[in-house]
Design a protein around this motif. Structure first.
Motif, PDB file in Angstrom:
ATOM      1  N   SER A   1       0.783  -1.212  -0.071  1.00 49.99           N
ATOM      2  CA  SER A   1       0.192   0.043  -0.163  1.00 49.99           C
ATOM      3  C   SER A   1       1.021   1.225  -0.039  1.00 49.99           C
ATOM      4  O   SER A   1       1.743   1.395   0.579  1.00 49.99           O
ATOM      5  CB  SER A   1      -0.801   0.038   1.267  1.00 49.99           C
TER       6      SER A   1
ATOM      7  N   ARG B   1       2.360  -0.025   3.801  1.00 48.48           N
ATOM      8  CA  ARG B   1       2.348  -1.217   4.338  1.00 48.48           C
ATOM      9  C   ARG B   1       2.815  -2.441   3.122  1.00 48.48           C
ATOM     10  O   ARG B   1       2.589  -2.095   1.958  1.00 48.48           O
ATOM     11  CB  ARG B   1       0.913  -1.622   4.648  1.00 48.48           C
TER      12      ARG B   1
ATOM     13  N   ARG C   1      -2.845   5.720   8.338  1.00 46.00           N
ATOM     14  CA  ARG C   1      -2.365   4.355   8.595  1.00 46.00           C
ATOM     15  C   ARG C   1      -3.468   3.424   8.889  1.00 46.00           C
ATOM     16  O   ARG C   1      -3.492   2.345   8.559  1.00 46.00           O
ATOM     17  CB  ARG C   1      -0.990   4.275   9.544  1.00 46.00           C
ATOM     18  N   GLY C   2      -4.347   3.966   9.756  1.00 39.52           N
ATOM     19  CA  GLY C   2      -5.287   3.093  10.138  1.00 39.52           C
ATOM     20  C   GLY C   2      -6.302   2.882   8.940  1.00 39.52           C
ATOM     21  O   GLY C   2      -6.984   1.914   8.711  1.00 39.52           O
TER      22      GLY C   2
ATOM     23  N   ASP D   1      -5.534   2.827   5.709  1.00 43.69           N
ATOM     24  CA  ASP D   1      -4.660   1.843   5.022  1.00 43.69           C
ATOM     25  C   ASP D   1      -5.237   0.472   5.636  1.00 43.69           C
ATOM     26  O   ASP D   1      -5.028  -0.495   4.721  1.00 43.69           O
ATOM     27  CB  ASP D   1      -3.240   2.189   4.920  1.00 43.69           C
ATOM     28  N   ALA D   2      -4.859   0.248   6.772  1.00 36.99           N
ATOM     29  CA  ALA D   2      -5.153  -1.129   7.140  1.00 36.99           C
ATOM     30  C   ALA D   2      -6.437  -1.601   7.186  1.00 36.99           C
ATOM     31  O   ALA D   2      -6.704  -2.850   6.854  1.00 36.99           O
ATOM     32  CB  ALA D   2      -5.021  -1.051   8.828  1.00 36.99           C
TER      33      ALA D   2
ATOM     34  N   THR E   1      -6.698  -2.706   3.322  1.00 35.70           N
ATOM     35  CA  THR E   1      -5.818  -3.847   3.124  1.00 35.70           C
ATOM     36  C   THR E   1      -6.606  -4.960   3.578  1.00 35.70           C
ATOM     37  O   THR E   1      -6.842  -6.014   2.981  1.00 35.70           O
ATOM     38  CB  THR E   1      -4.338  -3.720   3.945  1.00 35.70           C
ATOM     39  N   ASP E   2      -7.180  -5.173   4.752  1.00 31.43           N
ATOM     40  CA  ASP E   2      -8.041  -6.087   5.181  1.00 31.43           C
ATOM     41  C   ASP E   2      -9.136  -6.338   4.140  1.00 31.43           C
ATOM     42  O   ASP E   2      -9.535  -7.392   3.955  1.00 31.43           O
ATOM     43  CB  ASP E   2      -8.867  -5.623   6.531  1.00 31.43           C
TER      44      ASP E   2
ATOM     45  N   GLY F   1      -9.615  -9.566   8.905  1.00 32.77           N
ATOM     46  CA  GLY F   1     -10.231  -8.364   9.649  1.00 32.77           C
ATOM     47  C   GLY F   1     -11.663  -8.249   9.711  1.00 32.77           C
ATOM     48  O   GLY F   1     -12.536  -9.217   8.922  1.00 32.77           O
TER      49      GLY F   1
END
Length: 531
Positions: free
Chosen positions: A75, A83, A366-367, A369-370, A373-374, A380
């Motif tokens: 990412s 990431r 960043r959160g 992006d997480a 990504t999930d 997640g």
């Protein structure tokens, strides 16, 4: 007995037909099309590793030859790598495959399966049901009446079955829109998928604020550009401009050579049918739910619908009415999809809400992006496969129940087991046959032939307990399982979800758990299925 009627010959309908055939249940698939699919490289699907394994078991084809297991994921935000994920045995890679390739493999498997009949050019227009079965009528060159034990609507977002049953399909329209292109080119990240947010070259307007690149075999890539809210017209000139600037931005120079193969606009809707069962008629796949924002994959959930429903229909087909078991399909699958839709709807304002939150909450980018990504990788709250922890089939008050790393109701890990014939196989290889699986954790057995230990220790008592269960079960032995102590006994459903883990051989608890998994004692009810 009459076959199961499946309306729709997409991946979900064909998967259901093959899953039923593996359990000796015949089916008729009503395909309103000509029986073949137009190649569309820009129409692809991403399947979790376990769902891809299910497709390979049913089709008998190694789909990695037609699709691509990614080597990694990255990412980026502007010029910064946020990431990176490298796929391995601990973090299995998803499978990215063109939908026509997946459907073609399933069609070929159905053509070889004697228990599956596919009727092309058969458009449904009538469904009638009574206590003893279902009657459907199709129009077209092959128009006729069909008689079945049950009927499953796998006929997509505009489902005729759902409309004939007058089931509401509420939700949100055009949650996200993406311009899509499939092209052949060389990029710096071989076999790695990537998500690039706010790329620095954004010269073609706000539409280029997020782009995803996902590889396919033979140097082909699918690129998706997030479109702003509204009905912006994606002209060929605008799409070519985005392709050129994106490829140039990623390669750090002039636009590299590329071959444009296919284009389209992908619109994501979020909808959930009010009911998934009306008597002997069921909904599955896009006929029952639509989701896909923030990278989540709707087809993966549809294939899980088919896997969940197949063993329950098979049991009812072979052994008669089992209403609690059939009711559990809606209770389990609708709850899982509803939870994923809620998670996506809650995340959307945060991820797509602009810069206000980022200015207040440190690390929020960043959160975000997480979360994305999930969604893209099937992890997640946005992407992980759902667990049936609150299922009506979950056993209650088992004194010998012990925790393992897999929660009750969640998919089991694919450990190596010794089968009853002495062969070593993956646990997943024993799924989908209609039988319950009982797995004894016995360290050290893997180094000895089964004949040396099959009559020793706990095995005779456990074998007797398994033989006494209210449904056929296969006894397997594993050297280990994540979080399980020696002599733990696992009970696994035919679709691979853990029922319970017991501390040793406990015949009464094992029987009670198996009976609960089947919906309780079988009951023959007058008029069952015509509610």
């Amino acid at each position: 007995m009459d076959p199961v009627i499946i309306v729709g010959a997409g991946p979900v309908g064909l998967t259901l037909a093959l899953a039923l055939a593996r359990q000796d249940v015949p089916s008729v698939v009503l395909d309103e099309g000509p029986g073949k699919d137009e190649p569309r490289p820009a129409r692809t699907v991403v399947l979790r590793e376990d769902t891809a394994a299910l497709m390979e078991r049913l089709s008998g084809v190694p789909l990695s030859e037609a699709g691509c297991h990614w080597a990694g994921w990255r990412s980026l935000r502007r010029k910064q790598v946020m990431r990176e994920v490298t796929f391995d045995d601990v973090e299995p890679a998803p499978l990215h495959i063109a939908q026509h390739e997946l459907t073609g493999a399933l069609r070929a498997a159905c053509a070889e399966e004697r228990l599956v009949k596919v009727s092309v050019d058969s458009r449904l227009d009538t469904v009638e049901q009574e206590p003893s079965g279902v009657t459907a009528h199709t129009r077209g060159p092959s128009g006729t009446w069909w008689r079945g034990s049950h009927l499953v609507g796998c006929d997509g977002p505009r489902s005729t079955v759902r409309k004939l049953l007058d089931i509401r399909f509420p939700g949100r329209t055009a949650v996200e829109r993406h311009a899509v292109a499939a092209l052949r080119t060389e990029l710096p990240w071989e076999d790695e998928a990537l998500l690039h947010r706010m790329p620095p070259w954004r010269t073609s307007g706000p539409s280029a604020g997020e782009v995803t690149g996902r590889p396919l075999p033979d140097g082909v890539w699918r690129l998706d550009w997030l479109l702003p809210p509204g009905k912006e017209l994606v002209t060929p000139e605008l799409l070519v401009a985005r392709i050129r600037e994106t490829l140039a931005g990623w390669t750090g120079g002039p636009t590299p050579p590329y071959e444009l193969l296919d284009t389209g606009v992908h619109t994501v809707h979020h909808r959930l049918a009010r009911r998934w069962r009306v008597g002997r008629v069921f909904l599955a796949g896009d006929a029952a739910h639509l989701l896909g924002a923030l990278g989540t994959q709707g087809l993966d959930e549809g294939l899980r619908d088919a896997d969940n429903l197949a063993w329950k229909l098979a049991l009812a087909w072979h052994h008669g009415p089992h209403e609690a078991l059939l009711d559990s399909y809606q209770a389990e699958r609708r709850a899982v999809v509803a939870a994923r839709l809620r998670a996506a709807d809650q995340a959307l304002p945060l991820v797509r809400g602009g810069g206000g939150l980022r200015a207040v909450v440190p690390g929020s980018a960043r959160g975000h992006d997480a979360l994305l990504t999930d969604g893209h990788l099937g992890r997640g709250t946005l992407g992980a496969p759902g667990a049936y922890a609150t299922s009506p089939l979950a056993p209650r008050h088992l004194e010998a129940e012990v925790p393992v790393d897999t929660a009750p109701g969640a998919p089991v890990a694919d450990v190596r087991v010794t089968a009853e014939d002495g062969s070593f196989v993956g646990l997943r290889d024993r799924l989908g046959r209609g039988a319950l699986l009982v797995v004894l954790i016995a360290p050290g057995t893997g180094v000895w032939e089964r004949r040396h230990w099959v009559g020793a220790g706990l095995m005779p008592r456990l074998a007797a307990a398994v033989a006494a269960l209210p449904h056929p079960a296969e006894l397997l032995v594993a050297e280990g399982y994540p979080g399980a102590a020696a002599h733990t006994v696992l009970l696994v459903r035919p679709d691979g979800h853990l029922v319970t883990a017991l501390n040793g051989v406990r015949p009464a608890d094992l029987y009670a758990a198996a009976e609960a998994t089947l919906g309780g004692p079988a009951k023959t009810e007058a008029g069952a299925g015509a509610r």
